[in-house]
Write a protein that holds these residues in place. Sequence first.
Motif, PDB file in Angstrom:
ATOM      1  N   LEU A 190     126.084  35.756 190.625  1.00  0.00           N
ATOM      2  CA  LEU A 190     126.201  37.010 191.261  1.00  0.00           C
ATOM      3  C   LEU A 190     125.060  37.344 191.846  1.00  0.00           C
ATOM      4  O   LEU A 190     124.926  37.966 192.923  1.00  0.00           O
ATOM      5  CB  LEU A 190     126.942  38.024 190.503  1.00  0.00           C
ATOM      6  N   LEU A 191     123.938  37.295 191.097  1.00  0.00           N
ATOM      7  CA  LEU A 191     122.630  37.865 191.338  1.00  0.00           C
ATOM      8  C   LEU A 191     122.121  36.917 192.650  1.00  0.00           C
ATOM      9  O   LEU A 191     121.564  37.732 193.801  1.00  0.00           O
ATOM     10  CB  LEU A 191     121.447  37.750 190.112  1.00  0.00           C
ATOM     11  N   GLY A 192     122.343  35.889 192.615  1.00  0.00           N
ATOM     12  CA  GLY A 192     122.101  35.162 193.812  1.00  0.00           C
ATOM     13  C   GLY A 192     122.924  35.724 194.910  1.00  0.00           C
ATOM     14  O   GLY A 192     122.216  35.294 196.201  1.00  0.00           O
ATOM     15  N   ARG A 193     123.885  35.632 194.980  1.00  0.00           N
ATOM     16  CA  ARG A 193     124.934  36.257 196.025  1.00  0.00           C
ATOM     17  C   ARG A 193     124.591  37.753 196.449  1.00  0.00           C
ATOM     18  O   ARG A 193     124.483  37.872 197.552  1.00  0.00           O
ATOM     19  CB  ARG A 193     126.332  36.159 195.623  1.00  0.00           C
ATOM     20  N   LEU A 194     124.016  38.399 195.492  1.00  0.00           N
ATOM     21  CA  LEU A 194     123.768  39.747 195.733  1.00  0.00           C
ATOM     22  C   LEU A 194     122.265  39.807 196.622  1.00  0.00           C
ATOM     23  O   LEU A 194     122.311  40.793 197.379  1.00  0.00           O
ATOM     24  CB  LEU A 194     123.605  40.608 194.240  1.00  0.00           C
ATOM     25  N   ALA A 195     121.725  38.956 196.450  1.00  0.00           N
ATOM     26  CA  ALA A 195     120.093  38.825 197.227  1.00  0.00           C
ATOM     27  C   ALA A 195     120.314  38.831 198.441  1.00  0.00           C
ATOM     28  O   ALA A 195     119.515  39.235 199.239  1.00  0.00           O
ATOM     29  CB  ALA A 195     119.342  37.705 196.558  1.00  0.00           C
ATOM     30  N   LYS A 196     121.489  38.444 199.218  1.00  0.00           N
ATOM     31  CA  LYS A 196     121.464  38.297 200.475  1.00  0.00           C
ATOM     32  C   LYS A 196     121.738  39.578 201.116  1.00  0.00           C
ATOM     33  O   LYS A 196     121.555  40.031 202.208  1.00  0.00           O
ATOM     34  CB  LYS A 196     122.796  37.381 200.836  1.00  0.00           C
ATOM     35  N   HIS A 197     122.174  40.396 200.210  1.00  0.00           N
ATOM     36  CA  HIS A 197     122.700  41.923 200.531  1.00  0.00           C
ATOM     37  C   HIS A 197     121.765  42.915 200.195  1.00  0.00           C
ATOM     38  O   HIS A 197     122.007  44.221 200.499  1.00  0.00           O
ATOM     39  CB  HIS A 197     124.120  42.043 200.188  1.00  0.00           C
ATOM     40  N   TYR A 198     120.862  42.706 199.222  1.00  0.00           N
ATOM     41  CA  TYR A 198     120.146  43.839 198.638  1.00  0.00           C
ATOM     42  C   TYR A 198     118.676  43.290 198.454  1.00  0.00           C
ATOM     43  O   TYR A 198     118.336  42.443 197.851  1.00  0.00           O
ATOM     44  CB  TYR A 198     120.829  43.993 197.167  1.00  0.00           C
ATOM     45  N   ARG A 199     117.933  44.067 199.040  1.00  0.00           N
ATOM     46  CA  ARG A 199     116.277  43.736 199.177  1.00  0.00           C
ATOM     47  C   ARG A 199     115.700  43.753 197.917  1.00  0.00           C
ATOM     48  O   ARG A 199     114.935  42.765 197.608  1.00  0.00           O
ATOM     49  CB  ARG A 199     115.746  44.355 200.219  1.00  0.00           C
ATOM     50  N   ARG A 200     116.064  44.596 197.004  1.00  0.00           N
ATOM     51  CA  ARG A 200     115.238  44.653 195.831  1.00  0.00           C
ATOM     52  C   ARG A 200     116.104  44.023 194.681  1.00  0.00           C
ATOM     53  O   ARG A 200     115.939  44.132 193.530  1.00  0.00           O
ATOM     54  CB  ARG A 200     115.249  46.237 195.387  1.00  0.00           C
ATOM     55  N   ALA A 201     116.938  42.847 194.837  1.00  0.00           N
ATOM     56  CA  ALA A 201     117.529  42.060 194.111  1.00  0.00           C
ATOM     57  C   ALA A 201     116.863  41.364 192.973  1.00  0.00           C
ATOM     58  O   ALA A 201     116.873  41.511 191.912  1.00  0.00           O
ATOM     59  CB  ALA A 201     118.627  40.967 194.654  1.00  0.00           C
ATOM     60  N   ASP A 202     115.735  40.849 193.379  1.00  0.00           N
ATOM     61  CA  ASP A 202     114.391  40.406 192.098  1.00  0.00           C
ATOM     62  C   ASP A 202     114.017  41.321 191.299  1.00  0.00           C
ATOM     63  O   ASP A 202     114.088  41.029 190.045  1.00  0.00           O
ATOM     64  CB  ASP A 202     113.301  39.817 193.047  1.00  0.00           C
ATOM     65  N   ASP A 203     113.884  42.835 191.771  1.00  0.00           N
ATOM     66  CA  ASP A 203     113.525  43.772 190.666  1.00  0.00           C
ATOM     67  C   ASP A 203     114.579  44.359 190.058  1.00  0.00           C
ATOM     68  O   ASP A 203     114.613  44.627 188.946  1.00  0.00           O
ATOM     69  CB  ASP A 203     112.686  44.623 191.414  1.00  0.00           C
ATOM     70  N   GLU A 204     115.762  44.660 190.778  1.00  0.00           N
ATOM     71  CA  GLU A 204     116.802  45.483 190.456  1.00  0.00           C
ATOM     72  C   GLU A 204     118.113  44.995 190.438  1.00  0.00           C
ATOM     73  O   GLU A 204     119.008  45.559 190.035  1.00  0.00           O
ATOM     74  CB  GLU A 204     116.698  46.909 190.989  1.00  0.00           C
ATOM     75  N   GLY A 205     118.280  43.847 190.624  1.00  0.00           N
ATOM     76  CA  GLY A 205     119.566  43.140 190.993  1.00  0.00           C
ATOM     77  C   GLY A 205     120.515  43.125 189.794  1.00  0.00           C
ATOM     78  O   GLY A 205     121.534  43.500 189.683  1.00  0.00           O
ATOM     79  N   ARG A 206     119.684  42.573 188.441  1.00  0.00           N
ATOM     80  CA  ARG A 206     120.606  42.761 187.389  1.00  0.00           C
ATOM     81  C   ARG A 206     121.046  44.026 186.999  1.00  0.00           C
ATOM     82  O   ARG A 206     122.169  44.070 186.398  1.00  0.00           O
ATOM     83  CB  ARG A 206     119.835  41.916 186.040  1.00  0.00           C
ATOM     84  N   THR A 207     120.258  44.939 187.157  1.00  0.00           N
ATOM     85  CA  THR A 207     120.515  46.512 186.913  1.00  0.00           C
ATOM     86  C   THR A 207     121.563  46.920 187.707  1.00  0.00           C
ATOM     87  O   THR A 207     122.690  47.804 187.133  1.00  0.00           O
ATOM     88  CB  THR A 207     119.198  47.471 186.986  1.00  0.00           C
ATOM     89  N   LEU A 208     121.597  46.659 188.870  1.00  0.00           N
ATOM     90  CA  LEU A 208     122.742  46.952 189.924  1.00  0.00           C
ATOM     91  C   LEU A 208     124.050  46.212 189.357  1.00  0.00           C
ATOM     92  O   LEU A 208     125.123  46.877 189.267  1.00  0.00           O
ATOM     93  CB  LEU A 208     122.526  46.549 191.267  1.00  0.00           C
ATOM     94  N   LEU A 209     124.046  45.187 189.006  1.00  0.00           N
ATOM     95  CA  LEU A 209     125.121  44.248 188.341  1.00  0.00           C
ATOM     96  C   LEU A 209     125.696  45.011 187.092  1.00  0.00           C
ATOM     97  O   LEU A 209     127.134  45.287 187.021  1.00  0.00           O
ATOM     98  CB  LEU A 209     124.824  42.804 188.383  1.00  0.00           C
ATOM     99  N   HIS A 210     124.690  45.351 186.288  1.00  0.00           N
ATOM    100  CA  HIS A 210     125.198  45.792 185.044  1.00  0.00           C
ATOM    101  C   HIS A 210     125.808  47.360 185.436  1.00  0.00           C
ATOM    102  O   HIS A 210     126.618  47.542 184.610  1.00  0.00           O
ATOM    103  CB  HIS A 210     123.963  46.048 183.879  1.00  0.00           C
ATOM    104  N   ALA A 211     125.278  48.131 186.123  1.00  0.00           N
ATOM    105  CA  ALA A 211     126.049  49.356 186.613  1.00  0.00           C
ATOM    106  C   ALA A 211     127.258  49.031 187.160  1.00  0.00           C
ATOM    107  O   ALA A 211     128.347  49.854 186.861  1.00  0.00           O
ATOM    108  CB  ALA A 211     125.123  50.128 187.487  1.00  0.00           C
TER     109      ALA A 211
END
Length: 151
Positions: A66-87
């Motif tokens: 999911l993080l890999g897929r989110l990276a296409k849509h969220y610039r800060r996925a490397d730093d905050e991606g997992r935090t966003l997914l957990h939220a």
Amino acid sequence: MRGFKVAQAGLRRQLEQAVLREQGLAEQLRQLPQRVLAKGVKTLKKERKLIVDAIKMTAYQLETELLGRLAKHYRRADDEGRTLLHAAFQSSARMQVTETELKITIAAQSSPHRTEALAKLCQELDAEKVCYPGSRLRVRLAVEGQEPLTE
């Protein structure tokens, strides 16, 4: 016909014995209690740990996908991606079941850009047309404020 019966007598005896054995086993099964008390049952600590570890590894692998897929849509996925997914995983959601669909609408996130990124991820996942396990209901994903896609 008599010759056939004589030739097949051995098979007939085996069949009769199998039927008697099946009836005996069925009677034993009926005599077993419906429920067995848990006292005296040993816990299998090692096996339990292996199962829990396997579930955790699978969940982590799915989160990484999911993080890999989110990276296409969220610039800060490397730093905050997992935090966003957990939220998102902990967000409240509205579920609506129809004849053919299970619609899940996740609550908006803490900021508009996070909500937008999650909505795009949901649209991407929604395009895969996945059915809920054990049913024929198609899972539809959306974020509050973003209507689920219709066909």
